[in-house]
Motif scaffolding. Structure first.
Motif, PDB file in Angstrom:
ATOM      1  N   THR A 444      67.012 -30.856   6.618  1.00  0.00           N
ATOM      2  CA  THR A 444      67.405 -30.181   7.858  1.00  0.00           C
ATOM      3  C   THR A 444      66.901 -28.742   7.865  1.00  0.00           C
ATOM      4  N   THR A 446      68.585 -26.625   9.831  1.00  0.00           N
ATOM      5  CA  THR A 446      69.757 -25.897  10.332  1.00  0.00           C
ATOM      6  C   THR A 446      70.476 -25.145   9.216  1.00  0.00           C
ATOM      7  N   LYS A 447      70.500 -25.716   8.018  1.00  0.00           N
ATOM      8  CA  LYS A 447      71.200 -25.063   6.908  1.00  0.00           C
ATOM      9  C   LYS A 447      70.197 -24.806   5.791  1.00  0.00           C
ATOM     10  N   ASN A 450      69.713 -26.269   1.498  1.00  0.00           N
ATOM     11  CA  ASN A 450      70.714 -27.323   1.371  1.00  0.00           C
ATOM     12  C   ASN A 450      70.097 -28.541   0.691  1.00  0.00           C
ATOM     13  N   GLY A 474      70.197 -33.585   9.373  1.00  0.00           N
ATOM     14  CA  GLY A 474      68.956 -34.201   9.863  1.00  0.00           C
ATOM     15  C   GLY A 474      69.175 -35.475  10.651  1.00  0.00           C
ATOM     16  N   VAL A 497      74.055 -31.190  14.567  1.00  0.00           N
ATOM     17  CA  VAL A 497      73.931 -29.849  15.138  1.00  0.00           C
ATOM     18  C   VAL A 497      72.723 -29.847  16.078  1.00  0.00           C
ATOM     19  N   SER A 498      71.508 -29.832  15.484  1.00  0.00           N
ATOM     20  CA  SER A 498      70.323 -29.647  16.326  1.00  0.00           C
ATOM     21  C   SER A 498      70.091 -30.807  17.294  1.00  0.00           C
TER      22      SER A 498
END
Ligand SMILES: Cc1ncc(COP(=O)(O)OP(=O)(O)O)c(N)n1
Ligand SMILES: Cc1ncsc1CCOP(=O)(O)O
Ligand SMILES: [Mg+2]
Length: 524
Positions: A444, A446-447, A450, A474, A497-498
């Motif tokens: 991912t 987003t983080k 990770n 993801g 999230v995304s």
């Protein structure tokens, strides 16, 4: 004296089996229920004794049978009268319950005569149970003697040696030790050690009555190590029944399969939370009022009406401040669109938000979520969750520990914790989490930094716990189905999230994802 079994004889697998049985209906639709039997006195005011014990067990999700040893006429002003039941009749009650029910744990409270202790011991040797919790009740909070000095020798010589844990307050500890002085934590430690020599496996000396202390300190001793359990002293008149509540809660947690120290910590936290929630309620006109074991009387409006269900994790929308800024939308608009598109739970994960602004937005989101019957959790920020009365929080392995979060939020809030390993998953259950977030299943953006655990890592976490699990990292429309297809029964949904918020239209993306998840659920 024959050993009563107690937790010393629990097979290692029993704990997990019992835990799973609490929530799992087998194919034959037989469900084992954790069971406590309280052997104690009735309190007509219902703040202590049998009545408190039954309420505590109900609040902790455990069945509680009751054997009454004495009936007291009692209220918030004190004990007006005591009527002892004949030992033979106490014995009949014990036989009725123990010969029929699968009692896991016996908890004793008021045992007002040596003859009653004798019949208890006889019945326990005939019908062994897994653990015996002894609250050596001697004097009521109002000062009334409930078990006189004639009881001391049978306590010392016969009951304590077969107890798994005893929970005396300082006065009771002193009486059991022949009147030794206990006025400091050091003296509590030495009392715990001396009491341990009388035979119980664990000793918890409660320091609530210790003079000059801003903290309430209890001393726990397992024969090798001491633990000092601290909590802030809560200013309230509603303390009637705290001892019964603590011991019953320990019994309830043991019945569910907790190890002793965890059971004690959960019980202490439960008492503190209940005292805190009900510190302003007024029941009775006397000096010592009862408190509310269900945490509902103080403010019925804010008491959570509905409870968290694993299926609430089905489509878990996690917001992101950077993405909202990029697409020029407010958190509130993002949350509204996600719910409209089918999100079943929301988490505000606003890593860069200013506290004041975030709090205002979180309050608006709480209102929106509540009116749509969707739970709202806050990422990391326990302070924001408390201030906006969110439904719970999500924390990771480097955030505040779950057991501490639980003590701050109380038993009714939802707590989720991130787990990448089986050990973390075991700990999540012990610490009182409600669900596990496991990932990153896929890489991912987003983080940052990770570690990806893959589908295999997710499967391992699911297998290690009975808690519901939501997969994260993801995940989007192209792969959500493949995640849910692993077929672990406790994998309940995906957190994204995304896939929702780094998109032009949150509403349509949420609808598409919800549709794909629903279809994959129908197929499997
Ligand atoms: C549902 C869900 N699962 C996992 C996480 C990750 O939490 P954490 O490990 O604390 O990482 P941050 O989100 O704080 O970066 C989550 N937020 N939600
Ligand atoms: C917060 C978090 N925790 C593990 S992966 C992750 C980010 C998930 O974001 P996305 O759904 O955009 O991959
Ligand atoms: Mg975190």
């Amino acid at each position: 004296m024959q050993s009563l079994g107690g937790i010393r004889s629990w097979p290692a697998t029993w704990r997990t089996t019992t835990a799973s049985m609490m929530t799992t209906t087998t194919t034959e639709s037989v469900r084992k229920v954790a069971q406590v039997l309280t052997v104690a006195g009735s309190d007509s005011g219902a703040g202590a004794g049998i009545q408190a014990d039954i309420k505590v067990c109900a609040a902790r999700g455990v069945y509680c049978a009751s054997v009454i040893t004495a009936v007291t006429a009692q209220n918030s002003r004190g004990v007006q009268s005591v009527h002892l039941l004949p030992p033979d009749f106490v014995s009949e009650q014990l036989k009725s319950v123990l010969s029929d029910f699968e009692v896991d744990v016996v908890k004793t409270g008021m045992l007002p005569s040596p003859e009653i202790v004798e019949v208890l011991l006889q019945n326990l040797s005939e019908y062994p149970v897994r653990a015996l919790v002894v609250d050596p009740v001697m004097v009521s909070t109002s000062g009334h003697v409930l078990a006189g000095s004639s009881i001391l020798s049978i306590f010392r010589e016969r009951l304590l040696p077969v107890a798994d844990i005893i929970t005396p307050n300082v006065k009771e500890a002193s009486a059991l030790l022949g009147g030794v002085r206990i006025q400091t934590v050091a003296e509590m430690r030495s009392a715990a050690k001396s009491l341990h020599q009388m035979g119980p496996r664990f000793v918890l000396v409660k320091g609530g009555d210790l003079p000059d202390s801003s903290d309430s300190v209890d001393v726990y001793f397992d024969g090798n190590e001491f633990h000092e359990l601290h909590s802030p002293r809560i200013a309230t008149r509603n303390t009637h029944g705290t001892g019964c509540t603590l011991a019953s809660c320990i019994a309830a947690e043991l019945a569910k399969g907790s190890p002793m120290l965890s059971a004690v910590k959960v019980a202490k936290r439960f008492v503190d939370t209940a005292l805190n929630y009900s510190k302003e309620i007024v029941i009775g006109s006397g000096m010592q009022g009862p408190f509310d074991h269900f945490l509902s009387l103080k403010d019925p409006q804010s008491y959570r009406q509905s409870t968290f269900k694993p299926d609430d994790l089905f489509l878990y929308a996690v917001t992101d401040s950077r993405m909202n800024r990029k697409w020029n939308r407010s958190i509130v608009d993002a949350v509204k669109a996600a719910i409209e598109g089918g999100a079943t739970i929301i988490q505000l994960r606003e890593k860069e938000a200013e506290t004041r602004e975030f709090l205002e937005e979180a309050k608006s989101c709480v209102d929106i979520c509540r009116s749509n019957g969707v739970f709202l959790l806050i990422n990391d920020r326990i302070d924001i969750a408390l201030a906006c009365d969110a439904d719970g929080v999500h924390v990771g392995q480097s955030d505040m520990p779950v057991d501490l979060v639980r003590s701050l939020l109380g038993p009714d809030k939802i707590i989720g914790v991130s787990c990448k390993t089986q050990e973390q998953a075991h700990q999540a259950w012990k610490d009182g989490a409600d669900y596990i977030g496991s990932g990153g299943v896929f890489p991912t953006n987003t983080k940052a930094n990770n570690r990806t655990i893959g589908i295999d890592g997710l499967r391992e976490v699911c297998k290690a716990s009975k808690l519901p699990v939501v997969a994260i990292g993801g995940i989007g429309i192209s792969n959500a189905e493949s995640v849910m297809r692993i077929g672990e029964p406790n994998l309940k949904g995906v957190a994204v999230v995304s896939a929702l918020f780094d998109q032009e239209c949150v509403l349509s993306e949420a609808k598409k994802l919800h549709k794909s998840l629903t279809e994959s659920k129908r197929e499997h």
